[in-house]
Design a protein around this motif. Structure first.
Motif, PDB file in Angstrom:
ATOM      1  N   LEU A 121       0.837  -1.196   0.000  1.00 11.92           N
ATOM      2  CA  LEU A 121       0.000   0.000   0.000  1.00 11.92           C
ATOM      3  C   LEU A 121       0.877   1.254   0.000  1.00 11.92           C
ATOM      4  N   ALA A 122       0.330   2.318  -0.555  1.00 19.36           N
ATOM      5  CA  ALA A 122       1.019   3.608  -0.477  1.00 19.36           C
ATOM      6  C   ALA A 122      -0.019   4.692  -0.243  1.00 19.36           C
ATOM      7  N   ALA A 163       3.379   0.066  -5.191  1.00 21.45           N
ATOM      8  CA  ALA A 163       2.192  -0.267  -4.407  1.00 21.45           C
ATOM      9  C   ALA A 163       1.107  -0.914  -5.262  1.00 21.45           C
ATOM     10  N   ASP A 164       0.491  -1.954  -4.704  1.00 20.81           N
ATOM     11  CA  ASP A 164      -0.651  -2.577  -5.378  1.00 20.81           C
ATOM     12  C   ASP A 164      -1.893  -1.711  -5.208  1.00 20.81           C
ATOM     13  N   TRP A 165      -1.903  -0.995  -4.104  1.00 14.79           N
ATOM     14  CA  TRP A 165      -3.057  -0.150  -3.800  1.00 14.79           C
ATOM     15  C   TRP A 165      -2.578   1.245  -3.405  1.00 14.79           C
ATOM     16  N   LEU A 166      -3.305   2.237  -3.884  1.00 12.75           N
ATOM     17  CA  LEU A 166      -3.022   3.617  -3.495  1.00 12.75           C
ATOM     18  C   LEU A 166      -4.174   4.130  -2.656  1.00 12.75           C
ATOM     19  N   ARG A 188      -6.664   0.944  -7.233  1.00  7.61           N
ATOM     20  CA  ARG A 188      -5.624  -0.008  -7.635  1.00  7.61           C
ATOM     21  C   ARG A 188      -4.448   0.783  -8.207  1.00  7.61           C
ATOM     22  N   GLY A 189      -3.251   0.332  -7.867  1.00  6.71           N
ATOM     23  CA  GLY A 189      -2.068   1.031  -8.354  1.00  6.71           C
ATOM     24  C   GLY A 189      -1.970   1.034  -9.864  1.00  6.71           C
ATOM     25  N   ASP A 190      -2.553   0.013 -10.486  1.00  2.00           N
ATOM     26  CA  ASP A 190      -2.459  -0.076 -11.952  1.00  2.00           C
ATOM     27  C   ASP A 190      -3.793   0.226 -12.625  1.00  2.00           C
ATOM     28  N   ALA A 191      -4.660   0.939 -11.907  1.00  2.36           N
ATOM     29  CA  ALA A 191      -5.967   1.274 -12.491  1.00  2.36           C
ATOM     30  C   ALA A 191      -5.773   2.166 -13.711  1.00  2.36           C
ATOM     31  N   PRO A 192      -6.680   2.072 -14.678  1.00  2.32           N
ATOM     32  CA  PRO A 192      -6.608   2.984 -15.822  1.00  2.32           C
ATOM     33  C   PRO A 192      -6.656   4.434 -15.347  1.00  2.32           C
TER      34      PRO A 192
END
Lengths: 378, 402
Positions: A121-122, A163-166, A188-192
């Motif tokens: 997480l970040a 981070a996987d999650w922001l 999500r860290g890699d969300a669009p």
């Protein structure tokens, strides 16, 4: 009044120190830092095995029910070896927001993954213009159906690159500096729509600049338009952890300096036999103990009402900043040239201490905050 | 870990506070709030009030009048006295000669002196320092030569606090100039200040006050029965004072009270018609000291809690030096700031107007009058009780192995 640790707390401390002694020597640390992602995933797995990553979460959510003292002990031990892993950002910052602001369903979904070392997480809080203000927020969140869409720029996000999650602060309502109208959103860290530019920071930790363009949030933590109190609480908890981490680093740096004073010879004698250096070492010891006292104070004040807690944590941050500067500078000075060489540990500790002072407001920032609260009634 | 005092401890604090409020003469308190030293009569009167309550010597063993309080209770008691502010027990009596007689005195000495020490029937002063023996105390030269049932004492002591008030002086004297180790030729003597051959000469300090003196001994005859402990073992008595009541040197309660006074002064002093306390820079200086004091207070509490665990052993440790260093530095920084806040009125030296019994008209505002004297006087804090440099030396040598 009691400053003792329980048997379990002692065990936690000694187990973690043993793990770090085995795996976190100075050269190992340099290797961890040199290879992507800039810290050790193997160590992260070991922290999970030891139970560190689920420690402060409630047992009902999949954690181990630890409190502020446990967090203090972990932070101090990690500080002793200048650990690089995203423990503060995942467990204390992100985890704190979840613990205090997440609903039961969200906690039960996230905590087991965090505890297992499978979710990083970040906390994306600062912005280019905000400096140390927690409420100077221009990133916006707008309702879209039954969700939220975020727009804006977040800066110097600790471990934001991996981070996987922001967890992102954004303004749902109100003007730029308003205390109201702020929400904390989980993405999500890699969300669009999430663009992340990672970089190494001066102390070897990782940071990121994050741009959000119509990025969709998965959840809201706490009250959607009244999240600042949650943010303040979690930042106070992070400052308490940073204080303990700094104490670990200062303690190691002081010990390192004493070793050097006893072994380095000039003019036919150990330089530690020179009185001017002895007195500086004593001043470092005083600064260390004052800082240690305040790290404990921070830990024990975290559950107090918000006003008392915030004032206490500002006082702690002032003392930590002052002690860290004195100990860091004196340690480098007394080491001489080797103190400013990257091949030696002292300089790295000095840099981490400088970074801790700056994180969430330096000594001067918190002094101003305290000064604002002085009663002017004659 | 838990910062809170127990319910019993909080109740104890309330009891102490109520007692002080009800029994401390208001003029004594006011004099102390103004930053002036209580008079001899005020100090004695207050000590007797405490003695009547059974609180004169909390640190002593119960058989000699101690209270049997825990270390935390003793800390609370002292902090309440300091914060009121009320006179603290006369340290030379209760913290120094009392414990030494308890540890090393004869039965006769205990019977005679201890009740009088508690009640300040005898005011004691300390004869340790000499012109040539300051930080290097073991180099002292005042000698005592045995002559029948007496010692004959010749020499000079200095920096003797309140010798002008004292009935008795406890002295380190050299009884064996030939001893190989300097410390082994020193004895501990109790000397009646009315003995023929004693002369007291005031030393006026830079604040204009008369606290310290030189004391001269010219063929002063002291009964051998006034020797404490064995001849040539007086250094042991002196060492007892090291590390005794380790947390007292931090003076946390005193500094808290002075900070409160400083804020009051900064509310009274004005610039451009506005109170100084409204100025950001003054406020930052005040809170900067408050932070340091909070850290010191927490360090004191850690030492207290640690002492409780270790059975309150009286071993010296680095905490004593840390508390003395920071306690004196913080107190001095408060007086520095008081001097700044007082401004021009900090420069007027009222002299006789401040003397006891003076009926001179008010020359300056009350809040400003003690700022400069206190600033000057408290320079002593980093000098006495082992200079701050000696404390740094102790830490480096004894606890860091340098």
């Amino acid at each position: 009044m009691d400053f003792d640790l329980t048997e379990e707390q002692r065990l936690l401390q000694s187990n973690l120190r043993r793990l770090l002694a085995d795996h976190y020597g100075f050269n190992r640390r340099a290797n961890y830092q040199a290879e992507a992602p800039g810290w050790s995933r193997a160590m992260w797995g070991r922290y999970a095995e030891l139970g560190l990553l689920g420690l402060p979460f409630a047992e009902a959510d999949g954690g181990f029910g630890g409190g502020p003292v446990e967090t203090m002990l972990v932070a101090e031990a990690l500080g002793e070896v200048l650990a690089l892993e995203p423990w503060l950002s995942t467990v204390v910052l992100g985890g704190g927001l979840l613990r205090h602001g997440g609903d039961a369903a969200l906690r039960q979904r996230m905590v087991p993954a965090i505890a297992a070392g499978e979710a990083l997480l970040a906390f994306a809080q600062a912005e280019p213009q905000s400096r140390y203000s927690l409420s100077d927020i221009t990133t916006t969140a707008r309702r879209d159906g039954d969700g939220w869409v975020l727009e804006g720029r977040k800066s110097v996000v600790l471990h934001g690159d991996t981070a996987d999650w922001l967890l992102v602060t954004a303004r749902c309502a109100g003007a730029r500096h308003d205390r109201g109208g702020i929400g904390v959103f989980l993405l999500r860290g890699d969300a669009p729509g999430v663009l992340r530019q990672g970089y190494s920071m001066v102390d070897g930790q990782r940071g990121a600049e994050i741009t959000l363009s119509a990025a969709r949030a998965e959840a809201v933590l706490g009250e959607a338009e009244d999240g600042l109190a949650l943010v303040e609480r979690v930042v106070d908890e992070a400052m308490a952890a940073l204080a303990a981490e700094a104490v670990g680093t200062m303690s190691a740096l002081h010990a390192m300096t004493l070793d050097y004073l006893k072994t380095r010879k000039q003019f036919g004698a150990p330089i530690g036999s020179f009185q001017v250096l002895q007195h500086r070492a004593s001043d470092m010891m005083v600064a260390l103990e004052q800082a240690r006292s305040m790290a404990m104070y921070a830990t024990m004040m975290l559950d107090e009402p918000a006003a008392a807690r915030r004032a206490a944590l500002s006082a702690v941050k002032v003392q930590i900043g002052r002690s860290a500067r004195l100990i860091g500078q004196q340690a480098v000075q007394m080491h001489g040239g080797i103190g400013i060489a990257t091949e030696y540990a002292a300089g790295h500790a000095f840099k981490r201490l400088a970074a801790i002072d700056t994180t969430f407001g330096d000594a001067d920032h918190h002094l101003r905050a305290l000064a604002a609260e002085v009663s002017t009634a004659a | 870990m838990d910062l809170r005092f127990t319910a019993e401890e909080r109740a104890f604090r309330a009891e102490v506070r109520d007692f002080i409020e009800a029994n401390l003469p208001p003029e004594t308190r006011q004099r102390m709030i103004e930053g002036r030293v209580p008079t001899k009569a005020q100090t004695v009167a207050w000590q007797r009030i405490l003695n009547a309550r059974g609180w004169a010597v909390p640190d002593w063993p119960e058989e000699h009048g101690g209270t049997g309080w825990t270390a935390v209770q003793r800390y609370i008691f002292r902090e309440e006295l300091q914060q009121t502010p009320a006179p603290q027990p006369l340290g030379f009596n209760t913290n120094m000669i009392g414990p030494i007689i308890i540890a090393y005195g004869t039965e006769a000495q205990k019977q005679h002196f201890l009740p009088r020490i508690r009640n300040i029937d005898d005011w004691w002063c300390q004869g340790f320092s000499e012109p040539g023996a300051g930080s290097d105390l073991a180099s002292l030269k005042t000698r005592a030569v045995r002559d029948g049932d007496h010692y004959v004492v010749d020499g000079q002591k200095t920096w003797t606090t309140y010798a002008q008030h004292a009935d008795w002086i406890f002295c380190l004297v050299r009884t064996n100039p030939q001893a190989v180790k300097r410390q082994e030729g020193i004895s501990f003597l109790l000397i009646d200040m009315r003995s023929p051959g004693i002369t007291v000469r005031p030393i006026i300090t830079i604040d204009g006050g008369h606290e310290v003196n030189e004391v001269f001994f010219d063929n002063v005859r002291v009964p051998v029965s006034n020797l404490v402990g064995e001849e040539n073992r007086g250094w042991d008595c002196a060492k007892l004072l090291l590390g005794h009541e380790r947390t007292g040197a931090a003076r946390v309660g005193v500094s808290k009270e002075r900070l409160r006074r400083l804020k009051f002064m900064a509310g009274e002093a004005t610039e451009n018609g506005r109170p100084l306390i409204e100025q950001q820079r003054i406020r930052e200086k005040i809170v900067g000291i408050e932070v340091e004091l909070k850290a010191l207070e927490m360090t004191v509490l850690r030492v207290l809690a640690g002492g409780r665990r270790a059975g309150e052993s009286r071993q010296a440790d680095p905490a004593s030096s840390i508390l003395k260093l920071r306690g004196s530095e913080i107190a001095q920084s408060i007086t520095e700031l008081m001097m700044e806040v007082a401004g021009p009125y900090g420069l007027a030296a009222p002299g006789d107007a401040d003397a006891e019994g003076s009926n001179a008209p008010e020359l300056m505002p009350d809040w400003a009058r003690s700022a400069a004297p206190l600033y000057f006087n408290w320079r002593k804090l980093s000098i006495f009780g082992g200079t701050n440099e000696i404390q740094r030396q102790i830490m480096a040598k004894a606890f860091m192995g340098l």
